[in-house]
Write a protein that holds these residues in place. Structure first.
Motif, PDB file in Angstrom:
ATOM      1  N   UNK A   1       7.845   8.147  -5.276  1.00  0.00           N
ATOM      2  CA  UNK A   1       8.240   7.318  -4.133  1.00  0.00           C
ATOM      3  C   UNK A   1       7.370   7.619  -2.928  1.00  0.00           C
ATOM      4  N   UNK A   2       7.085   8.887  -2.705  1.00  0.00           N
ATOM      5  CA  UNK A   2       6.281   9.259  -1.537  1.00  0.00           C
ATOM      6  C   UNK A   2       4.876   8.681  -1.625  1.00  0.00           C
ATOM      7  N   UNK A   3       4.278   8.679  -2.839  1.00  0.00           N
ATOM      8  CA  UNK A   3       2.884   8.246  -2.967  1.00  0.00           C
ATOM      9  C   UNK A   3       2.771   6.727  -3.105  1.00  0.00           C
ATOM     10  N   UNK A   4       3.620   6.138  -3.900  1.00  0.00           N
ATOM     11  CA  UNK A   4       3.440   4.742  -4.249  1.00  0.00           C
ATOM     12  C   UNK A   4       4.260   3.785  -3.394  1.00  0.00           C
ATOM     13  N   UNK A   5       5.218   4.328  -2.642  1.00  0.00           N
ATOM     14  CA  UNK A   5       6.040   3.424  -1.839  1.00  0.00           C
ATOM     15  C   UNK A   5       5.914   3.720  -0.348  1.00  0.00           C
TER      16      UNK A   5
ATOM     17  N   UNK B   1       3.743   5.363   1.429  1.00  0.00           N
ATOM     18  CA  UNK B   1       2.435   5.195   2.080  1.00  0.00           C
ATOM     19  C   UNK B   1       1.653   4.037   1.461  1.00  0.00           C
ATOM     20  N   UNK B   2       2.384   3.095   0.867  1.00  0.00           N
ATOM     21  CA  UNK B   2       1.725   1.976   0.189  1.00  0.00           C
ATOM     22  C   UNK B   2       0.902   1.133   1.157  1.00  0.00           C
ATOM     23  N   UNK B   3       1.371   0.961   2.401  1.00  0.00           N
ATOM     24  CA  UNK B   3       0.687   0.128   3.380  1.00  0.00           C
ATOM     25  C   UNK B   3      -0.571   0.792   3.944  1.00  0.00           C
ATOM     26  N   UNK B   4      -0.757   2.038   3.706  1.00  0.00           N
ATOM     27  CA  UNK B   4      -1.909   2.734   4.280  1.00  0.00           C
ATOM     28  C   UNK B   4      -3.162   2.504   3.434  1.00  0.00           C
ATOM     29  N   UNK B   5      -2.969   2.202   2.155  1.00  0.00           N
ATOM     30  CA  UNK B   5      -4.104   2.001   1.245  1.00  0.00           C
ATOM     31  C   UNK B   5      -4.045   0.602   0.643  1.00  0.00           C
ATOM     32  N   UNK B   6      -5.228   0.124   0.236  1.00  0.00           N
ATOM     33  CA  UNK B   6      -5.342  -1.065  -0.618  1.00  0.00           C
ATOM     34  C   UNK B   6      -6.012  -0.612  -1.903  1.00  0.00           C
ATOM     35  N   UNK B   7      -5.808  -1.394  -2.937  1.00  0.00           N
ATOM     36  CA  UNK B   7      -6.324  -0.997  -4.256  1.00  0.00           C
ATOM     37  C   UNK B   7      -5.776   0.369  -4.664  1.00  0.00           C
ATOM     38  N   UNK B   8      -4.459   0.556  -4.429  1.00  0.00           N
ATOM     39  CA  UNK B   8      -3.852   1.886  -4.582  1.00  0.00           C
ATOM     40  C   UNK B   8      -4.045   2.450  -5.979  1.00  0.00           C
ATOM     41  N   UNK B   9      -3.793   1.657  -6.990  1.00  0.00           N
ATOM     42  CA  UNK B   9      -3.749   2.169  -8.338  1.00  0.00           C
ATOM     43  C   UNK B   9      -5.073   2.001  -9.084  1.00  0.00           C
ATOM     44  N   UNK B  10      -6.134   1.708  -8.313  1.00  0.00           N
ATOM     45  CA  UNK B  10      -7.449   1.606  -8.921  1.00  0.00           C
ATOM     46  C   UNK B  10      -8.194   2.901  -8.721  1.00  0.00           C
ATOM     47  N   UNK B  11      -9.409   2.886  -9.257  1.00  0.00           N
ATOM     48  CA  UNK B  11     -10.235   4.090  -9.069  1.00  0.00           C
ATOM     49  C   UNK B  11     -10.920   4.102  -7.719  1.00  0.00           C
ATOM     50  N   UNK B  12     -10.745   3.014  -6.920  1.00  0.00           N
ATOM     51  CA  UNK B  12     -11.404   2.948  -5.602  1.00  0.00           C
ATOM     52  C   UNK B  12     -10.415   2.505  -4.538  1.00  0.00           C
ATOM     53  N   UNK B  13      -9.393   3.277  -4.248  1.00  0.00           N
ATOM     54  CA  UNK B  13      -8.473   2.912  -3.174  1.00  0.00           C
ATOM     55  C   UNK B  13      -9.189   2.992  -1.825  1.00  0.00           C
ATOM     56  N   UNK B  14      -8.723   2.148  -0.853  1.00  0.00           N
ATOM     57  CA  UNK B  14      -9.359   2.114   0.469  1.00  0.00           C
ATOM     58  C   UNK B  14      -8.276   2.167   1.553  1.00  0.00           C
ATOM     59  N   UNK B  15      -8.623   2.813   2.668  1.00  0.00           N
ATOM     60  CA  UNK B  15      -7.733   2.842   3.822  1.00  0.00           C
ATOM     61  C   UNK B  15      -7.712   1.473   4.476  1.00  0.00           C
ATOM     62  N   UNK B  16      -6.630   1.131   5.077  1.00  0.00           N
ATOM     63  CA  UNK B  16      -6.483  -0.174   5.723  1.00  0.00           C
ATOM     64  C   UNK B  16      -6.906  -0.142   7.179  1.00  0.00           C
ATOM     65  N   UNK B  17      -7.536   0.938   7.635  1.00  0.00           N
ATOM     66  CA  UNK B  17      -7.936   1.066   9.039  1.00  0.00           C
ATOM     67  C   UNK B  17      -9.192   1.931   9.092  1.00  0.00           C
TER      68      UNK B  17
END
Length: 537
Positions: free
Chosen positions: A181-185, A187-203
């Motif tokens: 829950x802590x990782x996938x829910x 802070x979900x809005x902080x990253x895009x492409x969360x579950x890929x090999x190349x997640x990115x920050x949204x800022x």
């Protein structure tokens, strides 16, 4: 007319007879005899005085006893003069003597309050009884009832441990759920492409390295959660205890990594560039929730580990106790308990010794000369409050000058007179001790000696002035003559041996003991009866 020979002037007996005869003649012919007397005296003076004008006399070498004495004045004191004191400070609760009382040895003089010590003594006795009972129990060994009770304790402790292991599965499931829950829910809005090999920050952030670390950390967190989930899926609630313990350790490792990742993301969010205030606040709130949940879960995992470890120790302890009861008491345990008994007995002896010190007794029989304490007073430790002097066996204490100390030794006989009874009353004694260290008296080095009376005498009292003649040495059947007849030249002892009227010769001699009466022992050089010239005394 009487014939006058100069030798008569050297012999007192001949002189006496001569004068008696002269006096008889004088009574018959007064005038003539008086003239003759004057002539005889003048002639005698001529021969005796010689040219020097001194009147020489003769001393005879005699044989007999010569005694060397050392005379000294001292005071009579009791052989035992003891000042008594308590070893510890305390309140006086009883006084049984007064000044002047005659007491026997070991009589109680006074005592301190001992109520507290008595209470401690009762407690010490109870401890001895308890420790002895334990020793008796160990010697007897375990009873069947005790063994059954211990088996029941072991069964309960084992069941409690099983219950702790049974709760591991639920704790692990809860831990994974909150971490996911802590990782996938949260802070979900902080990253895009969360579950890929190349997640990115949204800022955007200023520190590119922190950005890289956070994004790679998000990828690793997903990977870690997948691995952890696979471990949980393979776990059975009936798994062995060792496997359950290992999964707890693994869960602790996963949670510590997730917590570290969340802390990294929190630092990146705080350093965000141009992030709206509301968005920043939302991100930080979600991170706070996530971190709190992970920390709580990590605590639960640690507590479960501790509970299992603690209960396992309880089971081990009870199992060991049961084994001991089944095996009987070991010799080492018996010895240890015997030591406990001895320790308790030693404590009782210590208290008894302390109680004994609250009672003041006299080690000697004697007379009380000082009492300086009353009931109710607090006396300090080692402060003399009672003085006892022995009622018999008095002695004389005196100081011997340095010049005479070498003449005497312990055991020398002594004649003692007391001023109170005069010189006619003589008491006998002997030297009992000589102090090795000097005592300065008016700048003169002296040595204290003690002379013990041979017999107890009621006339002798403490504090009397005593005149003591110590017989330092005595020799019988020796030759001696007056010491003033001997003179020294170049280290040799010499005398003037009388040969005849007007004739004498110098004779070298060897001397020995010097007597207290002025005579000196002649070891060699002279014979008994020899006449020696000496000056008039």
């Amino acid at each position: 007319m009487l014939q006058v020979c100069p030798v008569f002037w050297y012999n007192s007996a001949a002189m006496t007879n001569f004068l008696k005869n002269l006096w008889a003649k004088a009574r018959q012919r007064p005038v003539i005899s008086i003239i003759l007397v004057i002539i005889v005296i003048a002639v005698g003076n001529y021969f005796l005085r010689g040219r020097s004008g001194e009147e020489p006399t003769l001393a005879r070498v005699e044989r007999g006893r010569i005694i060397q004495e050392v005379s000294v004045t001292g005071k009579t004191t009791p052989m035992d003069n003891i000042e008594l004191a308590f070893e510890k400070t305390g309140r006086i609760s009883g006084v049984r003597v007064e000044v002047g009382d005659q007491i026997d040895a070991r009589v109680i003089l006074m005592f301190q309050d001992s109520s507290e010590l008595n209470a401690q003594l009762q407690q010490a006795r109870a401890t001895i009884a308890s420790q002895r009972a334990k020793l008796d129990e160990l010697v007897r060994g375990a009873r069947i009832e005790d063994i059954e009770i211990k088996k029941a304790e072991l069964a309960k402790a084992t069941q409690d441990l099983n219950n702790e292991y049974a709760g591991v599965y639920d704790v692990i499931q809860d831990a994974y759920t909150k971490a996911d829950d802590a990782v996938r829910k949260q802070i979900n809005d902080i990253f895009i492409n969360d579950e890929t090999s190349s997640p990115r920050l949204t800022f955007m952030v200023v520190d590119d390295q922190k950005k890289i670390n956070a994004e790679s950390g998000r990828y690793l967190a997903s990977t870690d959660l997948k691995n952890w989930q696979n471990q949980i899926f393979s776990l059975s609630s009936q798994a062995p205890e060792t496997e359950l313990s290992q999964i707890l350790v693994s869960a602790q490792t996963h949670l510590e990594y997730i917590r570290s990742f969340l802390n990294m993301v929190n630092a990146v969010v705080v350093g965000a560039v141009s992030l709206p205030e509301a968005t920043l606040s939302s991100y930080l709130t979600s991170l706070g929730t996530a971190r709190t949940n992970v920390n709580t879960t990590l605590t639960n995992v640690n507590q479960q580990q501790q509970a299992i470890a603690s209960q396992a120790l309880v089971v081990l302890r009870i199992q060991n106790e049961l084994n001991l009861k089944l095996a009987g008491t070991a010799p080492e345990e018996l010895n240890a308990q015997r030591a406990q008994v001895e320790q308790a007995e030693a404590a009782e002896l210590t208290l008894r010794a302390q109680l004994a010190k609250t009672i003041l007794t006299s080690p000697i029989a004697g007379t009380i000369t000082k009492v300086e304490a009353k009931v109710g007073e607090i006396v300090a430790a080692n402060s003399p409050i009672v003085t006892v002097i022995s009622k018999s066996n008095l002695q004389v204490e005196a100081n011997i000058p340095e010049a005479d100390i070498a003449k005497i030794e312990v055991g020398n006989q002594a004649n003692i007179t007391l001023d109170a009874y005069g010189e006619d009353v003589i008491f006998r004694g002997k030297v009992s001790s000589i102090e090795p260290a000097e005592t300065m008296v008016e700048g003169v080095a002296t040595y204290k000696i003690k002379i013990q009376f041979d017999e107890s005498d009621p006339r002798v009292k403490s504090g009397m002035t005593a005149n003591v003649d110590i017989i330092a040495d005595a020799r019988d059947n020796v030759l001696f003559l007056p010491q003033r007849s001997v003179f020294t030249r170049n280290g040799s002892k010499l005398v003037m041996l009388y040969i005849s009227a007007g004739k004498s010769e110098e004779r070298e001699i060897k001397t020995g003991l010097r007597g207290s009466d002025g005579n000196i022992e002649i070891i060699s050089g002279l014979n008994q009866g020899d006449m020696i010239l000496r000056s008039p005394e």
